[in-house]
Design a protein around this motif. Structure first.
Motif, PDB file in Angstrom:
ATOM      1  N   VAL A 276       0.830  -1.227  -0.045  1.00  0.00           N
ATOM      2  CA  VAL A 276       0.312  -0.137  -0.057  1.00  0.00           C
ATOM      3  C   VAL A 276       0.867   1.171   0.023  1.00  0.00           C
ATOM      4  CG1 VAL A 276      -1.850   1.317   1.386  1.00  0.00           C
ATOM      5  CG2 VAL A 276      -1.879  -1.155   1.339  1.00  0.00           C
ATOM      6  N   PRO A 277       0.759   2.096  -1.053  1.00  0.00           N
ATOM      7  CA  PRO A 277       1.739   3.336  -0.987  1.00  0.00           C
ATOM      8  C   PRO A 277       1.307   4.410  -0.062  1.00  0.00           C
ATOM      9  CG  PRO A 277       0.072   3.231  -2.794  1.00  0.00           C
ATOM     10  CD  PRO A 277      -0.084   1.920  -2.257  1.00  0.00           C
ATOM     11  N   ARG A 278       2.222   5.099   0.563  1.00  0.00           N
ATOM     12  CA  ARG A 278       1.948   6.193   1.303  1.00  0.00           C
ATOM     13  C   ARG A 278       1.449   5.740   2.740  1.00  0.00           C
ATOM     14  NH1 ARG A 278      -0.103   7.410  -3.321  1.00  0.00           N
ATOM     15  NH2 ARG A 278      -2.030   7.421  -2.694  1.00  0.00           N
ATOM     16  N   ALA A 279       1.901   4.547   3.136  1.00  0.00           N
ATOM     17  CA  ALA A 279       1.390   3.858   4.156  1.00  0.00           C
ATOM     18  C   ALA A 279       2.583   3.286   5.273  1.00  0.00           C
ATOM     19  CB  ALA A 279       0.301   2.882   4.248  1.00  0.00           C
ATOM     20  N   GLY A 280       2.454   3.433   6.314  1.00  0.00           N
ATOM     21  CA  GLY A 280       3.441   2.826   7.150  1.00  0.00           C
ATOM     22  C   GLY A 280       2.843   1.588   7.888  1.00  0.00           C
ATOM     23  N   HIS A 281       3.423   1.368   9.142  1.00  0.00           N
ATOM     24  CA  HIS A 281       2.844   0.043   9.827  1.00  0.00           C
ATOM     25  C   HIS A 281       1.517   0.049  10.055  1.00  0.00           C
ATOM     26  CE1 HIS A 281       4.132  -3.185  12.107  1.00  0.00           C
ATOM     27  NE2 HIS A 281       3.405  -3.186  13.203  1.00  0.00           N
ATOM     28  N   PHE A 282       0.619   1.269  10.699  1.00  0.00           N
ATOM     29  CA  PHE A 282      -0.322   1.310  11.115  1.00  0.00           C
ATOM     30  C   PHE A 282      -1.265   1.508   9.609  1.00  0.00           C
ATOM     31  CE2 PHE A 282       2.348   1.762  14.796  1.00  0.00           C
ATOM     32  CZ  PHE A 282       1.696   1.114  15.680  1.00  0.00           C
ATOM     33  N   LEU A 283      -1.322   0.837   8.843  1.00  0.00           N
ATOM     34  CA  LEU A 283      -1.985   1.539   7.485  1.00  0.00           C
ATOM     35  C   LEU A 283      -3.351   1.388   7.408  1.00  0.00           C
ATOM     36  CD1 LEU A 283      -1.592  -1.943   5.007  1.00  0.00           C
ATOM     37  CD2 LEU A 283      -1.186  -1.882   7.535  1.00  0.00           C
ATOM     38  N   HIS A 284      -4.047   0.708   8.654  1.00  0.00           N
ATOM     39  CA  HIS A 284      -5.560   0.546   8.801  1.00  0.00           C
ATOM     40  C   HIS A 284      -5.991   1.952   9.309  1.00  0.00           C
ATOM     41  CE1 HIS A 284      -4.028  -0.745  12.489  1.00  0.00           C
ATOM     42  NE2 HIS A 284      -5.208  -0.637  13.046  1.00  0.00           N
ATOM     43  N   LEU A 285      -5.056   2.655  10.087  1.00  0.00           N
ATOM     44  CA  LEU A 285      -5.219   3.956  10.417  1.00  0.00           C
ATOM     45  C   LEU A 285      -4.873   5.078   9.458  1.00  0.00           C
ATOM     46  CD1 LEU A 285      -4.196   3.750  14.537  1.00  0.00           C
ATOM     47  CD2 LEU A 285      -6.871   3.802  13.428  1.00  0.00           C
ATOM     48  N   GLU A 286      -3.779   4.702   8.695  1.00  0.00           N
ATOM     49  CA  GLU A 286      -3.072   5.683   8.036  1.00  0.00           C
ATOM     50  C   GLU A 286      -3.896   6.084   6.562  1.00  0.00           C
ATOM     51  OE1 GLU A 286       1.161   5.456   7.606  1.00  0.00           O
ATOM     52  OE2 GLU A 286       0.831   3.860   9.011  1.00  0.00           O
ATOM     53  N   ARG A 287      -4.481   5.031   5.943  1.00  0.00           N
ATOM     54  CA  ARG A 287      -5.223   4.546   4.872  1.00  0.00           C
ATOM     55  C   ARG A 287      -6.340   3.902   5.004  1.00  0.00           C
ATOM     56  NH1 ARG A 287      -3.149   8.039   0.905  1.00  0.00           N
ATOM     57  NH2 ARG A 287      -3.568   6.550  -0.634  1.00  0.00           N
ATOM     58  N   PRO A 288      -7.379   4.614   5.896  1.00  0.00           N
ATOM     59  CA  PRO A 288      -8.610   3.540   6.322  1.00  0.00           C
ATOM     60  C   PRO A 288      -9.623   3.531   5.313  1.00  0.00           C
ATOM     61  CG  PRO A 288      -8.691   6.030   6.991  1.00  0.00           C
ATOM     62  CD  PRO A 288      -7.138   5.758   6.657  1.00  0.00           C
ATOM     63  N   ASP A 289      -9.753   4.272   4.308  1.00  0.00           N
ATOM     64  CA  ASP A 289     -10.774   4.172   3.106  1.00  0.00           C
ATOM     65  C   ASP A 289     -10.089   3.267   2.330  1.00  0.00           C
ATOM     66  OD1 ASP A 289     -12.084   6.171   4.238  1.00  0.00           O
ATOM     67  OD2 ASP A 289     -11.591   7.722   2.941  1.00  0.00           O
ATOM     68  N   GLU A 290      -8.869   3.423   1.664  1.00  0.00           N
ATOM     69  CA  GLU A 290      -8.194   2.506   0.711  1.00  0.00           C
ATOM     70  C   GLU A 290      -8.004   1.098   1.450  1.00  0.00           C
ATOM     71  OE1 GLU A 290      -3.808   2.004  -1.804  1.00  0.00           O
ATOM     72  OE2 GLU A 290      -4.348   4.036  -0.665  1.00  0.00           O
ATOM     73  N   VAL A 291      -7.623   0.855   2.847  1.00  0.00           N
ATOM     74  CA  VAL A 291      -7.538  -0.358   3.359  1.00  0.00           C
ATOM     75  C   VAL A 291      -8.885  -1.013   3.626  1.00  0.00           C
ATOM     76  CG1 VAL A 291      -6.639  -1.628   5.300  1.00  0.00           C
ATOM     77  CG2 VAL A 291      -5.275   0.160   4.304  1.00  0.00           C
ATOM     78  N   GLY A 292      -9.619  -0.093   4.015  1.00  0.00           N
ATOM     79  CA  GLY A 292     -11.252  -0.693   4.390  1.00  0.00           C
ATOM     80  C   GLY A 292     -11.952  -1.358   3.081  1.00  0.00           C
ATOM     81  N   THR A 293     -11.635  -0.605   1.838  1.00  0.00           N
ATOM     82  CA  THR A 293     -12.364  -0.968   0.806  1.00  0.00           C
ATOM     83  C   THR A 293     -11.773  -2.285   0.167  1.00  0.00           C
ATOM     84  OG1 THR A 293     -12.773   1.322   0.138  1.00  0.00           O
ATOM     85  CG2 THR A 293     -12.520  -0.225  -1.783  1.00  0.00           C
ATOM     86  N   ARG A 294     -10.370  -2.246   0.406  1.00  0.00           N
ATOM     87  CA  ARG A 294      -9.843  -3.592  -0.171  1.00  0.00           C
ATOM     88  C   ARG A 294     -10.194  -4.757   0.573  1.00  0.00           C
ATOM     89  NH1 ARG A 294      -8.684  -7.212  -2.710  1.00  0.00           N
ATOM     90  NH2 ARG A 294      -6.581  -8.082  -3.524  1.00  0.00           N
ATOM     91  N   ILE A 295     -10.118  -4.524   1.931  1.00  0.00           N
ATOM     92  CA  ILE A 295     -10.452  -5.663   2.715  1.00  0.00           C
ATOM     93  C   ILE A 295     -12.079  -6.168   2.426  1.00  0.00           C
ATOM     94  CG2 ILE A 295     -11.220  -6.406   5.397  1.00  0.00           C
ATOM     95  CD1 ILE A 295      -8.947  -4.694   6.165  1.00  0.00           C
TER      96      ILE A 295
END
Length: 302
Positions: A276-295
């Motif tokens: 996931v680009p522009r995201a660090g270790h806590f990616l579910h908080l950093e990119r919530p929309d993108e990560v949530g949509t993918r999940i």
């Protein structure tokens, strides 16, 4: 196994109660009704970080539950003294049963990912789909701790936690140690003051730090003496026969993204792996929309 103390807390549709499972009284956050999704947190974190995803899962017709992991509350010390992968997986499987379900989807971050991998290895028939975040699976990771200088640098905190100094130093200066980890692991993200205070309060509870260090101390400690536990640990590290998705932040300062390369061979039922680009270790908080949509897209796919 039973549910107790329902409805003690509510935050915009997310409620809290206690679930009795595997010899522990797990505080859990939950929202929605439908197929069960367990969201499993890591270190240094707590179940609250799943709140945005819990709400989104609930809106899409899932029953989303985020348990506090063993060790992360004052009464949560491992009753059997175990903090290894098999114990985490057994907790997950017991929670599924205690929540009245035969099966569940799993979403795990960091140590929570390890718990999800373990549960799926132990009893794949009870896991629908699995999503791992930020900590890869397989022997390459353990090899990196002893043979990869880059990962050894990132994992310095694990080695420090082997010492008694950890209990003394981590709380100093309002948990400045924890602030440093979040800053190094997610360099482009700043946790809000309110959420940072809640996280530190959870770690400051009596006994919690020592209990959470148990995960790392047993990771590098001697293998269990009990042959039955040895066999269980071996099973908890086997191939994962569950359709799986793995997400890793490109800017992760805790775990190198390249350590997830080649994981596919350990997932006979299929693994989708994405950085996931522009995201660090806590990616579910950093990119919530993108990560949530993918999940959600992965869980909803037949």
């Amino acid at each position: 196994m039973s549910l107790t103390n329902a409805g003690l807390w509510n935050d915009e549709g997310v409620s809290q109660r206690t679930v009795a499972a595997n010899g522990l009284e797990f505080p859990v956050l939950e929202a929605g009704e439908g197929p069960l999704v367990l969201c499993l947190h890591g270190f240094p974190d707590h179940a609250r970080s799943w709140t945005p995803l819990l709400r989104r899962l609930a809106d899409q017709g899932y029953r989303a539950v985020a348990p506090t992991m063993r060790g992360y509350w004052p009464g949560g010390a491992a009753p059997d003294g175990r903090y290894g992968g098999s114990a985490l997986g057994q907790d997950v499987l017991a929670l599924i049963a205690a929540l009245g379900r035969d099966t569940a989807h799993l979403v795990g971050h960091d140590i929570g990912a390890r718990a999800a991998y373990s549960a799926a290895s132990l009893e794949p028939d009870r896991i629908g789909k699995l999503v791992g975040l930020a900590v890869p699976y397989g022997p390459r990771l353990l090899t990196a701790f002893v043979a990869d200088g880059d990962q050894q640098r990132r994992s310095w905190y694990m080695f420090y936690f082997q010492t008694p100094l950890a209990e003394l130093s981590v709380p100093l200066d309002d948990f400045a140690f924890i602030d440093r980890l979040w800053r190094e692991w997610s360099p482009s993200y700043v946790l809000s003051d309110a959420e940072r205070a809640r996280l530190k309060a959870s770690l400051a509870q009596p006994g919690v730090l020592t209990q959470t260090f148990g995960f790392y101390r047993q990771l590098f400690g001697a293998p269990p003496e009990d042959p039955a536990i040895q066999a269980l640990e071996a099973r908890a590290n086997g191939p994962i026969n569950v359709p799986s998705l793995y997400l890793h932040g490109a800017e992760d300062g805790c775990m190198a993204a390249y350590l997830s390369e080649g994981m596919e061979e350990l997932f006979p039922k299929g693994l989708e792996r994405e950085i996931v680009p522009r995201a660090g270790h806590f990616l579910h908080l950093e990119r919530p929309d993108e990560v949530g949509t993918r999940i959600l897209g992965f869980l909803g796919r037949s």
